[in-house]
Design a protein around this motif. Sequence first.
Motif, PDB file in Angstrom:
ATOM      1  N   ASP A  76       0.875  -1.157   0.000  1.00 14.46           N
ATOM      2  CA  ASP A  76       0.000   0.000   0.000  1.00 14.46           C
ATOM      3  C   ASP A  76       0.919   1.215   0.000  1.00 14.46           C
ATOM      4  OD1 ASP A  76      -1.661   2.141   0.583  1.00 14.46           O
ATOM      5  OD2 ASP A  76      -2.910   0.995   1.969  1.00 14.46           O
ATOM      6  N   ASN A  77       1.109   1.810  -1.166  1.00 13.64           N
ATOM      7  CA  ASN A  77       2.061   2.907  -1.269  1.00 13.64           C
ATOM      8  C   ASN A  77       1.596   4.149  -0.520  1.00 13.64           C
ATOM      9  OD1 ASN A  77       3.916   1.465  -2.838  1.00 13.64           O
ATOM     10  ND2 ASN A  77       2.820   1.976  -4.722  1.00 13.64           N
ATOM     11  N   ALA A  78       0.297   4.313  -0.388  1.00 11.24           N
ATOM     12  CA  ALA A  78      -0.200   5.461   0.373  1.00 11.24           C
ATOM     13  C   ALA A  78       0.237   5.383   1.838  1.00 11.24           C
ATOM     14  CB  ALA A  78      -1.719   5.520   0.284  1.00 11.24           C
ATOM     15  N   LYS A  79       0.400   4.156   2.321  1.00 13.01           N
ATOM     16  CA  LYS A  79       0.833   3.948   3.699  1.00 13.01           C
ATOM     17  C   LYS A  79       2.308   3.599   3.787  1.00 13.01           C
ATOM     18  CE  LYS A  79      -3.706   2.359   5.282  1.00 13.01           C
ATOM     19  NZ  LYS A  79      -4.471   1.255   5.932  1.00 13.01           N
ATOM     20  N   ASN A  80       2.969   3.487   2.614  1.00 10.27           N
ATOM     21  CA  ASN A  80       4.382   3.111   2.582  1.00 10.27           C
ATOM     22  C   ASN A  80       4.604   1.797   3.340  1.00 10.27           C
ATOM     23  OD1 ASN A  80       6.785   3.864   1.343  1.00 10.27           O
ATOM     24  ND2 ASN A  80       7.546   4.967   3.132  1.00 10.27           N
ATOM     25  N   THR A  81       3.700   0.855   3.086  1.00  9.31           N
ATOM     26  CA  THR A  81       3.665  -0.398   3.835  1.00  9.31           C
ATOM     27  C   THR A  81       3.589  -1.579   2.886  1.00  9.31           C
ATOM     28  OG1 THR A  81       2.585   0.660   5.732  1.00  9.31           O
ATOM     29  CG2 THR A  81       2.365  -1.726   5.549  1.00  9.31           C
ATOM     30  N   VAL A  82       4.296  -2.646   3.241  1.00 16.49           N
ATOM     31  CA  VAL A  82       4.225  -3.893   2.492  1.00 16.49           C
ATOM     32  C   VAL A  82       3.723  -4.986   3.437  1.00 16.49           C
ATOM     33  CG1 VAL A  82       6.633  -4.522   2.949  1.00 16.49           C
ATOM     34  CG2 VAL A  82       5.479  -5.425   0.918  1.00 16.49           C
ATOM     35  N   TYR A  83       2.961  -5.913   2.883  1.00 15.56           N
ATOM     36  CA  TYR A  83       2.332  -6.956   3.681  1.00 15.56           C
ATOM     37  C   TYR A  83       2.755  -8.334   3.171  1.00 15.56           C
ATOM     38  CZ  TYR A  83      -0.767  -3.030   4.748  1.00 15.56           C
ATOM     39  OH  TYR A  83      -1.281  -1.804   5.120  1.00 15.56           O
ATOM     40  N   LEU A  84       2.638  -9.297   4.049  1.00 11.75           N
ATOM     41  CA  LEU A  84       2.820 -10.694   3.668  1.00 11.75           C
ATOM     42  C   LEU A  84       1.701 -11.503   4.317  1.00 11.75           C
ATOM     43  CD1 LEU A  84       4.659 -12.659   2.071  1.00 11.75           C
ATOM     44  CD2 LEU A  84       5.746 -13.211   4.261  1.00 11.75           C
ATOM     45  N   GLN A  85       0.748 -11.912   3.498  1.00 14.46           N
ATOM     46  CA  GLN A  85      -0.326 -12.782   3.974  1.00 14.46           C
ATOM     47  C   GLN A  85       0.151 -14.218   3.861  1.00 14.46           C
ATOM     48  OE1 GLN A  85      -3.473 -12.056   5.272  1.00 14.46           O
ATOM     49  NE2 GLN A  85      -3.569 -14.269   5.635  1.00 14.46           N
ATOM     50  N   MET A  86       0.155 -14.920   4.967  1.00 17.53           N
ATOM     51  CA  MET A  86       0.645 -16.293   4.992  1.00 17.53           C
ATOM     52  C   MET A  86      -0.485 -17.227   5.388  1.00 17.53           C
ATOM     53  SD  MET A  86       4.385 -15.749   6.738  1.00 17.53           S
ATOM     54  CE  MET A  86       3.718 -15.336   8.346  1.00 17.53           C
ATOM     55  N   ASN A  87      -0.832 -18.123   4.490  1.00 20.00           N
ATOM     56  CA  ASN A  87      -1.887 -19.102   4.731  1.00 20.00           C
ATOM     57  C   ASN A  87      -1.304 -20.509   4.728  1.00 20.00           C
ATOM     58  OD1 ASN A  87      -3.794 -16.976   4.664  1.00 20.00           O
ATOM     59  ND2 ASN A  87      -4.036 -17.190   2.443  1.00 20.00           N
ATOM     60  N   SER A  88      -2.088 -21.442   5.236  1.00 19.62           N
ATOM     61  CA  SER A  88      -1.679 -22.854   5.256  1.00 19.62           C
ATOM     62  C   SER A  88      -0.273 -23.008   5.834  1.00 19.62           C
ATOM     63  CB  SER A  88      -1.736 -23.440   3.845  1.00 19.62           C
ATOM     64  OG  SER A  88      -3.028 -23.315   3.290  1.00 19.62           O
ATOM     65  N   LEU A  89      -0.047 -22.394   6.953  1.00 20.78           N
ATOM     66  CA  LEU A  89       1.288 -22.388   7.545  1.00 20.78           C
ATOM     67  C   LEU A  89       1.694 -23.780   8.004  1.00 20.78           C
ATOM     68  CD1 LEU A  89       1.054 -18.986   9.373  1.00 20.78           C
ATOM     69  CD2 LEU A  89       2.854 -19.621   7.762  1.00 20.78           C
ATOM     70  N   LYS A  90       2.993 -24.035   7.891  1.00 24.14           N
ATOM     71  CA  LYS A  90       3.569 -25.315   8.257  1.00 24.14           C
ATOM     72  C   LYS A  90       4.653 -25.086   9.323  1.00 24.14           C
ATOM     73  CE  LYS A  90       3.213 -26.667   3.393  1.00 24.14           C
ATOM     74  NZ  LYS A  90       3.964 -27.149   2.198  1.00 24.14           N
ATOM     75  N   PRO A  91       4.977 -26.123  10.083  1.00 22.47           N
ATOM     76  CA  PRO A  91       6.048 -25.959  11.082  1.00 22.47           C
ATOM     77  C   PRO A  91       7.358 -25.483  10.465  1.00 22.47           C
ATOM     78  CG  PRO A  91       4.802 -27.938  11.538  1.00 22.47           C
ATOM     79  CD  PRO A  91       4.281 -27.404  10.229  1.00 22.47           C
ATOM     80  N   GLU A  92       7.636 -25.884   9.246  1.00 27.39           N
ATOM     81  CA  GLU A  92       8.880 -25.453   8.588  1.00 27.39           C
ATOM     82  C   GLU A  92       8.879 -23.978   8.197  1.00 27.39           C
ATOM     83  OE1 GLU A  92       6.973 -28.075   7.796  1.00 27.39           O
ATOM     84  OE2 GLU A  92       6.917 -28.405   5.611  1.00 27.39           O
ATOM     85  N   ASP A  93       7.748 -23.296   8.372  1.00 25.03           N
ATOM     86  CA  ASP A  93       7.711 -21.848   8.152  1.00 25.03           C
ATOM     87  C   ASP A  93       8.176 -21.075   9.386  1.00 25.03           C
ATOM     88  OD1 ASP A  93       4.643 -22.370   6.397  1.00 25.03           O
ATOM     89  OD2 ASP A  93       6.605 -21.955   5.506  1.00 25.03           O
ATOM     90  N   THR A  94       8.413 -21.788  10.468  1.00 30.18           N
ATOM     91  CA  THR A  94       8.868 -21.142  11.691  1.00 30.18           C
ATOM     92  C   THR A  94      10.213 -20.460  11.468  1.00 30.18           C
ATOM     93  OG1 THR A  94       7.683 -22.663  13.142  1.00 30.18           O
ATOM     94  CG2 THR A  94       9.601 -21.542  14.076  1.00 30.18           C
ATOM     95  N   ALA A  95      10.269 -19.155  11.763  1.00 30.11           N
ATOM     96  CA  ALA A  95      11.482 -18.374  11.525  1.00 30.11           C
ATOM     97  C   ALA A  95      11.240 -16.944  11.999  1.00 30.11           C
ATOM     98  CB  ALA A  95      11.848 -18.357  10.041  1.00 30.11           C
TER      99      ALA A  95
END
Length: 127
Positions: A76-95
């Motif tokens: 969202d450039n108006a907010k100067n913000t970047v997002y990361l939507q993470m779905n179907s998370l797995k234990p190996e995504d732990t970090a």
Amino acid sequence: QVQLVESGGGLVQTGGSLRLSCAASGRTFSRYPMGWFRQAPGKEREFVAATSWSGGRTYDLYYADSARGRFTISRDNAKNTVYLQMNSLKPEDTAVYYCAAKMSVTLSRAAREYDYWGQGTQVTVSS
């Protein structure tokens, strides 16, 4: 002074979702690549996703194979913000997940080519 501040990490069960946010201040990154990286204990920092301006109002999106189909990066450039939507998370995504920004327009998946970094936010996925 440029700052990137991540938020949204936490503890979630396998299959759950989280949305990370990265708010930038100190300059505008609308025409520069911004990305997400992660680092698990004992491992190197690895690329997760990035968004790069391709002209007009169009942005290209890039994903690591491990993220494609489950994670979505947006900005969202108006907010100067970047997002990361993470779905179907797995234990190996732990970090610890880090937001990063480049001061050259060429997209890169290499952490060493990013100029600014946030402090990181912990994501833990329980099995």
